[in-house]
Enzyme design. Structure first.
Site, mmCIF file in Angstrom:
data_model
loop_
_atom_site.group_PDB
_atom_site.id
_atom_site.type_symbol
_atom_site.label_atom_id
_atom_site.label_comp_id
_atom_site.label_asym_id
_atom_site.label_seq_id
_atom_site.Cartn_x
_atom_site.Cartn_y
_atom_site.Cartn_z
ATOM 1 C CG LEU A 93 1.198 0.015 8.069
ATOM 2 C CD1 LEU A 93 2.165 -0.614 9.072
ATOM 3 C CD2 LEU A 93 1.987 0.803 7.046
ATOM 4 N N GLY A 107 0.826 -1.212 0.000
ATOM 5 C CA GLY A 107 0.000 0.000 0.000
ATOM 6 C C GLY A 107 0.853 1.251 0.000
ATOM 7 C CG PHE A 108 0.258 6.086 0.618
ATOM 8 C CD1 PHE A 108 1.393 6.724 0.111
ATOM 9 C CD2 PHE A 108 -0.441 6.695 1.653
ATOM 10 C CE1 PHE A 108 1.803 7.955 0.625
ATOM 11 C CE2 PHE A 108 -0.041 7.912 2.169
ATOM 12 C CZ PHE A 108 1.093 8.539 1.662
ATOM 13 C CB ILE A 109 1.639 4.283 4.891
ATOM 14 C CG1 ILE A 109 0.772 5.537 4.751
ATOM 15 C CG2 ILE A 109 2.628 4.457 6.044
ATOM 16 C CD1 ILE A 109 -0.100 5.853 5.954
ATOM 17 C CE1 TYR A 129 -11.009 2.069 8.611
ATOM 18 C CE2 TYR A 129 -11.254 4.345 9.320
ATOM 19 C CZ TYR A 129 -10.454 3.307 8.878
ATOM 20 O OH TYR A 129 -9.111 3.502 8.715
ATOM 21 N N GLY A 150 -3.543 -2.163 -2.386
ATOM 22 C CA GLY A 150 -2.117 -1.990 -2.685
ATOM 23 C C GLY A 150 -1.813 -2.517 -4.076
ATOM 24 C CE LYS A 204 -7.379 0.992 11.903
ATOM 25 N NZ LYS A 204 -6.482 -0.011 11.236
ATOM 26 C CB ALA A 259 -0.976 1.285 11.092
ATOM 27 C CG ASP A 267 -0.732 -5.674 0.144
ATOM 28 O OD1 ASP A 267 -0.317 -4.617 0.639
ATOM 29 O OD2 ASP A 267 -1.810 -5.765 -0.488
#
Ligand code: UDP
Length: 342
Positions: free
Chosen positions: A76, A10-12, A149, A36, A153, A117, A31
């Site tokens: 993540l 993914g991005f981060i 959501y 991603g 989390k 994360a 992943d």
């Protein structure tokens, strides 16, 4: 060190993987490539200390296989982006609750340390001057996907804390506030790549609501080293740390800045939330982090300015890989008003 990064494509995650490899780690990425992409790992895919496992955190056997080869885990993998969460609430809840518990369970079996994360979404509609880790959470109905959501989390964090309390699992938590940078995709709703892509294409920039809502954007370049330092601090176990940007900006000001930085001729269009995300959607008017805990623990100071962040996103979007992504980005919602840009 051998590190596992779930969601590493993914991005981060992909920025974290590059950082860990550059600092001598061997890295496995787990992943499912749902949000991603292998393209995100282009810079590391042939690295001798890198391996990609395409699989899901929902499969405990896959998670065990990966975690048992590693000393530490950066978790993540999650459903991300308001748009995705609203459109696929069940997928999002399953990944975020069941997937995270699998990772926690397996880490407590193998003895790996864990960095979870989390997100500033858990604070919900708390619009305080700055949100500390102890701030109250103000959530709307769980029947609204966004708050479901946020609830999920929050449960993740509570699970992590419970594993620390009952099993002494060495787990620490970071709450990320609007992290942006190269490789972030606009198609899951994130405002900066979305608006930068629109500006580069000469399309109207879609600002939702009045545009007076504010955020504090932080650069992935500042966030990734802090994530690793927090993971390496034994004082962080059982605790959560905010990681966010320093400067508060309204989305309307952001859109104007994006137009300036990209030299675009685009206009700004105000779009009602209902057109963007359906009826009953709720947004927070502001979200401002208090980074004091992370500053005290690891010296975290978000240094990158928003104009530099916007330029790096624009540069990334003009590479071939990300240009393909713009083309796939769905058409922007119907406008109701146009605002002339000075
Ligand atoms: N937003 C917007 N236009 C877009 C995408 C998002 O005006 O094309 C707004 C969104 O409603 C929110 C802010 O920008 O007020 C930040 O949105 P994002 O989804 O990036 O992050 P979050 O809402 O989770 O802070």
């Amino acid at each position: 060190m051998k590190s596992l990064v779930t969601g590493g494509a993914g991005f981060i995650g992909s920025h974290l993987v590059e950082y860990l490899l550059a600092h001598g780690d061997s890295v496995i990425v787990l992943d499912d490539l749902s949000t991603g992409s292998i393209a995100n790992l282009g810079a590391v895919r042939d690295h001798p200390r890198f391996r990609l496992v395409v699989g899901t955190i929902l499969d405990p056997a896959v998670v065990l296989d990966c975690v048992s080869q590693c000393d530490r885990v950066f978790h993540l993998a999650a459903a991300v982006g308001v748009k995705l969460i609203v459109e696929e609430p069940l997928t999002s809840l399953r990944a975020n609750i069941h997937g995270t518990e699998n990772v926690l369970m397996v880490c407590s079996e193998t003895g790996a340390t864990l960095l979870l994360a989390s997100t500033s979404e858990i604070y919900g509609k708390n619009e305080s001057d700055s949100l500390s880790e102890e701030s109250d959470r103000i959530l709307g109905s769980p029947l609204k996907s966004r708050w479901g959501y946020a609830a999920a989390k929050g449960i993740d964090e509570a699970f992590a804390h419970a594993y620390w309390t009952q099993f002494r699992l060495p787990v620490s938590i970071v709450r990320l506030f609007n992290t942006i940078g190269p490789r972030q995709k606009g198609r899951y709703g994130m405002v900066v790549p979305n608006l930068v892509g629109q500006a580069l294409r000469g399309e109207p920039l879609t600002v939702f609501g009045t545009g007076r809502q504010t955020r504090c954007f932080s650069s992935v370049v500042d966030i990734v080293p802090a994530i690793v330092q927090i993971a390496e601090s034994t004082r962080a176990y059982g605790k959560a740390y905010n990681l966010g940007g320093a400067d508060e900006i309204s989305i309307l000001d952001l859109a104007e800045l994006i137009i300036r930085e990209t030299g675009s001729t685009s206009e700004i269009t105000l779009v009602p939330y209902a057109n963007a995300y359906g009826d009953g959607y709720e947004d927070m008017r502001r979200r401002v982090p208090d980074n004091a805990l992370a500053r005290e623990l690891v010296g975290f100071i978000p240094r990158t300015r928003i104009d530099a962040m916007v330029r790096s996103v624009a540069q990334s979007l003009t590479t071939t890989v990300d240009r393909d992504d713009w083309i796939m980005t769905q058409a922007h919602p119907a406008p109701v008003a146009s605002v002339a840009v000075s």
